[in-house]
Scaffold this motif. Structure first.
Motif, short mmCIF file in Angstrom:
data_model
loop_
_atom_site.label_atom_id
_atom_site.label_comp_id
_atom_site.label_asym_id
_atom_site.label_seq_id
_atom_site.Cartn_x
_atom_site.Cartn_y
_atom_site.Cartn_z
N LYS A 17 1.31 -11.76 -4.17
CA LYS A 17 1.88 -12.39 -2.98
C LYS A 17 0.76 -12.82 -2.04
O LYS A 17 -0.26 -12.15 -1.92
N LYS A 18 1.00 -13.96 -1.37
CA LYS A 18 0.00 -14.49 -0.44
C LYS A 18 0.56 -14.69 0.97
O LYS A 18 -0.06 -15.35 1.80
N LYS A 43 5.33 1.95 -1.57
CA LYS A 43 6.41 1.11 -2.07
C LYS A 43 5.98 -0.35 -2.20
O LYS A 43 6.33 -1.04 -3.17
N ASP A 44 5.20 -0.84 -1.25
CA ASP A 44 4.89 -2.28 -1.17
C ASP A 44 3.50 -2.66 -1.65
O ASP A 44 3.22 -3.83 -1.90
N HIS A 45 2.61 -1.69 -1.76
CA HIS A 45 1.19 -2.01 -2.01
C HIS A 45 0.97 -2.86 -3.25
O HIS A 45 0.17 -3.80 -3.23
N ALA A 50 -3.54 -7.83 -3.74
CA ALA A 50 -4.55 -8.89 -3.70
C ALA A 50 -5.00 -9.15 -2.27
O ALA A 50 -6.19 -9.40 -2.00
N ILE A 51 -4.06 -9.09 -1.32
CA ILE A 51 -4.41 -9.26 0.09
C ILE A 51 -5.26 -8.09 0.56
O ILE A 51 -6.27 -8.27 1.24
N PHE A 52 -4.85 -6.86 0.18
CA PHE A 52 -5.63 -5.67 0.54
C PHE A 52 -7.07 -5.79 0.04
O PHE A 52 -8.02 -5.53 0.77
N GLN A 53 -7.22 -6.22 -1.20
CA GLN A 53 -8.54 -6.31 -1.84
C GLN A 53 -9.43 -7.33 -1.15
O GLN A 53 -10.59 -7.05 -0.83
N ASP A 98 8.34 2.53 -9.79
CA ASP A 98 7.85 1.38 -10.56
C ASP A 98 6.42 1.62 -11.07
O ASP A 98 6.03 1.09 -12.12
N SER A 99 5.66 2.41 -10.32
CA SER A 99 4.28 2.69 -10.74
C SER A 99 4.24 3.45 -12.06
O SER A 99 3.27 3.34 -12.82
N CYS A 100 5.28 4.20 -12.35
CA CYS A 100 5.32 5.00 -13.57
C CYS A 100 5.35 4.11 -14.82
O CYS A 100 4.97 4.55 -15.91
#
Length: 259
Positions: free
Chosen positions: A141-142, A154-156, A161-164, A245-247
């Motif tokens: 997402k941008k 939940k949202d990370h 990509a924005i965080f990075q 979802d991470s699982c």
């Protein structure tokens, strides 16, 4: 494999752009490169040979580029040509660095200082801004309406990509503070959309504005400090993720007994 696909695209683009480092890249140069099928094929063959265990014949021709590999080759070729055409529309820009390793120190507080850094896919200068760009062949997402989502379990994943790119921008600022910094993400999957651009946008009250490091740095730094303080706190145990979802992507999912 998605990682192999991503590596192929990254390395092909890096090889095509390498001759331009330190120069102003023009629209005409990029359009010419996009139409140079021989050059693109030459680079692609080299990168594929380095990443996939092809068997070469003495004629220097791949003899097992078949089936799915042939399809992937053609798909990446289409993406690369489209990428160059989209880049031409955004030219001119000055290409400063490719695959640049950056590192810095981040003062968390209470005497704790941590090392941060990474590898920036591309750094360039355009319209008075320093652009920190990352290539993503997966979903990314941008647009974001709340910086807190970058630090939410939940949202990370959706906004990583924005965080990075914000983290890289913050590190880059420590050594280069001459121009305002814009983080950006080049999402390969959306290259064929109309009005494509690499910018990240901050969306508030249905209005979106270009996100710059200056706009969100204070908020980002504060939340990063809070996250690292908790991470390094010996009194707080590590816990299983609350995001189920991470699982789906965790190699330990069969062992952790998370219900």
């Amino acid at each position: 494999d998605p990682r192999v696909f991503g590596n192929l695209f990254h390395q092909i683009v890096e090889a095509l752009y390498k001759p331009f480092v330190g120069q102003i890249v023009t629209r005409q140069e990029l359009e010419s490169l996009a139409n140079n099928k021989t050059r693109i094929k030459e680079v692609m063959d080299t990168v594929f040979a380095e990443n996939i265990p092809f068997i070469r014949e003495k004629t220097n021709v791949f003899n097992d580029l078949q089936g799915k590999n042939t399809l992937i080759y053609e798909i990446i070729h289409k993406y690369v040509v489209r990428f160059l055409k989209v880049e031409a529309e955004a030219a001119p820009f000055k290409l400063l660095a490719l695959e640049e390793k950056v590192s810095g120190r981040f003062n968390v507080g209470n005497g704790l200082v941590v090392n941060i850094g990474g590898t920036i896919d591309r750094t360039d200068e355009k319209d008075g801004y320093l652009r920190i760009l990352d290539y993503k062949t997966g979903s990314a997402k941008k647009e974001i309406d709340d910086i807190a989502k970058l630090f939410s379990q939940k949202d990370h994943a959706e906004y990583k990509a924005i965080f990075q790119t914000l983290l890289y921008s913050m590190v880059k600022k420590q050594t280069d503070n001459t121009l305002p910094i814009i983080p950006g993400v080049i999402t390969v999957k959306t290259l064929f959309k109309e009005n494509y651009d690499s910018n990240i946008y901050l969306k508030e009250n249905k209005q979106k504005e270009l996100l710059t490091l200056h706009d969100v740095e204070d908020n980002y730094v504060e939340m990063l400090q809070e996250t690292l303080i908790q991470l390094f706190n010996r009194e707080i145990d590590f816990t299983q993720t609350e995001n189920a979802d991470s699982c789906n992507y965790c190699i330990y999912s069969a062992n952790c007994l998370k219900s």
